[in-house]
Design a protein around this motif. Structure first.
Motif, PDB file in Angstrom:
ATOM      1  N   ASP A  36      -4.628 -10.726   2.503  1.00 39.48           N
ATOM      2  CA  ASP A  36      -5.357 -10.967   3.592  1.00 39.48           C
ATOM      3  C   ASP A  36      -4.363 -11.697   4.636  1.00 39.48           C
ATOM      4  OD1 ASP A  36      -5.181 -13.295   1.826  1.00 39.48           O
ATOM      5  OD2 ASP A  36      -7.034 -13.988   2.462  1.00 39.48           O
ATOM      6  N   ARG A  37      -4.975 -12.255   5.773  1.00 38.81           N
ATOM      7  CA  ARG A  37      -4.079 -12.655   6.810  1.00 38.81           C
ATOM      8  C   ARG A  37      -3.697 -14.303   6.121  1.00 38.81           C
ATOM      9  NH1 ARG A  37      -1.108 -10.049   9.315  1.00 38.81           N
ATOM     10  NH2 ARG A  37      -1.790  -8.240   9.966  1.00 38.81           N
ATOM     11  N   LEU A  38      -4.524 -14.842   5.403  1.00 41.23           N
ATOM     12  CA  LEU A  38      -4.387 -16.133   5.157  1.00 41.23           C
ATOM     13  C   LEU A  38      -3.522 -16.199   3.819  1.00 41.23           C
ATOM     14  CD1 LEU A  38      -7.952 -17.545   5.186  1.00 41.23           C
ATOM     15  CD2 LEU A  38      -6.317 -17.901   7.076  1.00 41.23           C
ATOM     16  N   GLY A  39      -2.967 -15.146   3.291  1.00 43.52           N
ATOM     17  CA  GLY A  39      -2.186 -14.987   2.096  1.00 43.52           C
ATOM     18  C   GLY A  39      -2.771 -15.529   0.807  1.00 43.52           C
ATOM     19  N   LEU A  40      -3.925 -15.431   0.639  1.00 46.35           N
ATOM     20  CA  LEU A  40      -4.831 -16.049  -0.511  1.00 46.35           C
ATOM     21  C   LEU A  40      -4.997 -14.913  -1.576  1.00 46.35           C
ATOM     22  CD1 LEU A  40      -7.357 -18.230   1.219  1.00 46.35           C
ATOM     23  CD2 LEU A  40      -5.203 -18.989   0.269  1.00 46.35           C
ATOM     24  N   LEU A  41      -5.523 -13.636  -1.130  1.00 42.45           N
ATOM     25  CA  LEU A  41      -6.018 -12.580  -2.095  1.00 42.45           C
ATOM     26  C   LEU A  41      -5.381 -11.333  -1.741  1.00 42.45           C
ATOM     27  CD1 LEU A  41      -8.309 -12.432  -3.799  1.00 42.45           C
ATOM     28  CD2 LEU A  41      -9.713 -11.548  -2.195  1.00 42.45           C
ATOM     29  N   ALA A  42      -4.907 -10.650  -2.932  1.00 50.31           N
ATOM     30  CA  ALA A  42      -4.009  -9.438  -2.801  1.00 50.31           C
ATOM     31  C   ALA A  42      -5.029  -8.485  -3.256  1.00 50.31           C
ATOM     32  CB  ALA A  42      -3.011  -9.338  -4.184  1.00 50.31           C
ATOM     33  N   THR A  43      -4.987  -7.278  -2.626  1.00 51.06           N
ATOM     34  CA  THR A  43      -6.163  -6.227  -2.785  1.00 51.06           C
ATOM     35  C   THR A  43      -5.193  -4.799  -2.828  1.00 51.06           C
ATOM     36  OG1 THR A  43      -7.246  -7.394  -1.348  1.00 51.06           O
ATOM     37  CG2 THR A  43      -8.096  -5.175  -1.538  1.00 51.06           C
ATOM     38  N   GLY A  44      -5.665  -4.057  -3.730  1.00 48.30           N
ATOM     39  CA  GLY A  44      -5.304  -2.793  -4.127  1.00 48.30           C
ATOM     40  C   GLY A  44      -5.405  -2.043  -2.790  1.00 48.30           C
ATOM     41  N   LEU A  45      -4.591  -0.955  -2.144  1.00 48.14           N
ATOM     42  CA  LEU A  45      -4.626  -0.135  -1.164  1.00 48.14           C
ATOM     43  C   LEU A  45      -4.721   1.151  -1.709  1.00 48.14           C
ATOM     44  CD1 LEU A  45      -2.288  -2.046   1.534  1.00 48.14           C
ATOM     45  CD2 LEU A  45      -4.641  -2.302   1.157  1.00 48.14           C
ATOM     46  N   THR A  46      -3.565   1.634  -1.912  1.00 52.75           N
ATOM     47  CA  THR A  46      -3.372   3.071  -2.515  1.00 52.75           C
ATOM     48  C   THR A  46      -2.308   3.111  -3.154  1.00 52.75           C
ATOM     49  OG1 THR A  46      -3.083   5.031  -1.631  1.00 52.75           O
ATOM     50  CG2 THR A  46      -1.646   3.560  -0.462  1.00 52.75           C
ATOM     51  N   THR A  47      -2.139   4.556  -3.896  1.00 51.27           N
ATOM     52  CA  THR A  47      -0.882   4.858  -4.801  1.00 51.27           C
ATOM     53  C   THR A  47      -0.316   6.109  -3.886  1.00 51.27           C
ATOM     54  OG1 THR A  47      -2.186   3.955  -6.810  1.00 51.27           O
ATOM     55  CG2 THR A  47      -0.187   5.503  -6.986  1.00 51.27           C
ATOM     56  N   LEU A  48       0.851   6.034  -3.894  1.00 52.33           N
ATOM     57  CA  LEU A  48       1.618   7.140  -3.109  1.00 52.33           C
ATOM     58  C   LEU A  48       1.957   8.152  -4.540  1.00 52.33           C
ATOM     59  CD1 LEU A  48       4.189   5.720  -0.347  1.00 52.33           C
ATOM     60  CD2 LEU A  48       1.977   7.131  -0.154  1.00 52.33           C
ATOM     61  N   HIS A  49       1.846   9.172  -4.298  1.00 52.88           N
ATOM     62  CA  HIS A  49       2.415  10.173  -5.466  1.00 52.88           C
ATOM     63  C   HIS A  49       3.730  10.568  -4.947  1.00 52.88           C
ATOM     64  CE1 HIS A  49      -0.982  10.478  -7.970  1.00 52.88           C
ATOM     65  NE2 HIS A  49      -1.564  10.329  -6.867  1.00 52.88           N
ATOM     66  N   ARG A  50       4.831  10.397  -5.439  1.00 50.76           N
ATOM     67  CA  ARG A  50       6.330  10.220  -4.924  1.00 50.76           C
ATOM     68  C   ARG A  50       6.512  11.831  -4.538  1.00 50.76           C
ATOM     69  NH1 ARG A  50      10.494   6.825  -7.608  1.00 50.76           N
ATOM     70  NH2 ARG A  50      11.725   7.661  -5.754  1.00 50.76           N
ATOM     71  N   GLN A  51       6.991  12.130  -3.514  1.00 48.37           N
ATOM     72  CA  GLN A  51       7.791  13.286  -3.135  1.00 48.37           C
ATOM     73  C   GLN A  51       9.250  13.300  -2.849  1.00 48.37           C
ATOM     74  OE1 GLN A  51       5.069  14.223   0.221  1.00 48.37           O
ATOM     75  NE2 GLN A  51       3.295  14.127  -1.017  1.00 48.37           N
ATOM     76  N   THR A  52       9.651  13.252  -1.837  1.00 44.35           N
ATOM     77  CA  THR A  52      11.022  12.871  -1.368  1.00 44.35           C
ATOM     78  C   THR A  52      11.155  11.573  -1.029  1.00 44.35           C
ATOM     79  OG1 THR A  52      11.032  13.556   0.944  1.00 44.35           O
ATOM     80  CG2 THR A  52      11.198  15.299  -0.771  1.00 44.35           C
ATOM     81  N   PHE A  53      12.524  10.882  -1.009  1.00 46.43           N
ATOM     82  CA  PHE A  53      12.553   9.463  -0.671  1.00 46.43           C
ATOM     83  C   PHE A  53      12.417   9.521   1.038  1.00 46.43           C
ATOM     84  CE2 PHE A  53      15.203   6.299   1.346  1.00 46.43           C
ATOM     85  CZ  PHE A  53      14.817   5.195   0.766  1.00 46.43           C
ATOM     86  N   VAL A  54      12.766  10.492   1.692  1.00 48.02           N
ATOM     87  CA  VAL A  54      12.326  10.252   3.169  1.00 48.02           C
ATOM     88  C   VAL A  54      10.669  10.264   3.533  1.00 48.02           C
ATOM     89  CG1 VAL A  54      12.615  11.474   5.503  1.00 48.02           C
ATOM     90  CG2 VAL A  54      14.285  11.366   3.942  1.00 48.02           C
ATOM     91  N   ARG A  55       9.899  11.162   2.699  1.00 45.24           N
ATOM     92  CA  ARG A  55       8.631  11.363   2.789  1.00 45.24           C
ATOM     93  C   ARG A  55       7.848  10.029   2.440  1.00 45.24           C
ATOM     94  NH1 ARG A  55       4.513  12.004   4.992  1.00 45.24           N
ATOM     95  NH2 ARG A  55       2.505  13.000   4.157  1.00 45.24           N
ATOM     96  N   ASP A  56       8.401   9.185   1.123  1.00 45.36           N
ATOM     97  CA  ASP A  56       7.813   8.223   0.645  1.00 45.36           C
ATOM     98  C   ASP A  56       7.944   6.946   1.645  1.00 45.36           C
ATOM     99  OD1 ASP A  56       7.269   9.880  -1.458  1.00 45.36           O
ATOM    100  OD2 ASP A  56       9.157   8.650  -2.743  1.00 45.36           O
ATOM    101  N   VAL A  57       9.196   6.884   2.279  1.00 45.83           N
ATOM    102  CA  VAL A  57       9.596   5.925   3.083  1.00 45.83           C
ATOM    103  C   VAL A  57       8.607   6.098   4.545  1.00 45.83           C
ATOM    104  CG1 VAL A  57      11.352   4.893   4.620  1.00 45.83           C
ATOM    105  CG2 VAL A  57      11.982   5.462   2.485  1.00 45.83           C
TER     106      VAL A  57
END
Length: 139
Positions: free
Chosen positions: A20-41
Motif C-alpha cells: 500500500d502507499r503507506l508501506g504498511l501492508l503487503a498484498t499478493g498481486l499475481t504470479t508470472l509463469h516464466r517464458q523468455t527473459f524479455v517477455r518476463d521483464v
C-alpha cells in the motif's frame, strides 16, 4: 513511503506482491509463469509502471546455515538482470522457509499447496515484502 514490489523468483514462476502507499501492508498481486527473459521483464515493467514502483524486494534463498549457495547466486544473477532492465534498485530479504509458511497459510485456508503452486509463490512474495516493510518500519 516507497512503492515496492516483492518478488519470489523461481525457475518456472515469479510470485509478485505489492504494498500500500503507506508501506504498511503487503498484498499478493499475481504470479508470472516464466517464458523468455524479455517477455518476463515486459510484464514486470507494466506492473512497475502501473504501481510506480521504486524498488524491487527479492527473496534470497540462503542455505539453512545462513550462507549464499548456488540457488541464491542464481537468484542474485537473475534479480540483477531484471533490476538493470527495469532501472530499479534491488533489496534482498532472507526467504528461508517462506514457501513453507506460504503452504501453511494455504492449508489453514483449506487450499491445496500441491495443486496451486502459483498461489504458493504469490503468498511467498507477500511474506518476503511484508518482512522488508516490517524491517524498514522498525529502524
Amino acid at each position: 513511503m516507497v512503492s515496492a514490489l516483492g518478488l519470489d523468483l523461481g525457475r518456472k514462476r515469479i510470485g509478485i506482491a505489492g504494498c500500500d502507499r503507506l508501506g504498511l501492508l503487503a498484498t499478493g498481486l499475481t504470479t508470472l509463469h516464466r517464458q523468455t527473459f524479455v517477455r518476463d521483464v515486459a510484464q514486470l515493467q507494466e506492473l512497475c509502471q502501473e504501481r510506480q514502483v521504486e524498488i524491487l524486494v527479492v527473496g534470497l534463498p540462503y542455505t539453512m546455515e545462513g550462507e549464499i549457495g548456488s540457488q541464491a547466486r542464481q537468484v542474485q544473477k537473475l534479480a540483477s538482470r531484471i533490476g538493470e532492465s527495469l532501472s530499479l534498485p534491488i533489496d534482498y530479504v532472507d526467504e528461508r522457509l517462506t514457501s513453507y509458511q506460504a503452504e501453511e497459510i494455504l492449508r489453514q485456508n483449506r487450499r491445496s499447496p500441491r495443486r496451486d503452486k502459483a498461489l504458493v509463490d504469490q503468498v511467498a512474495a507477500t511474506i518476503i515484502l511484508q518482512q522488508w516493510l516490517d524491517q524498514r518500519r522498525s529502524h
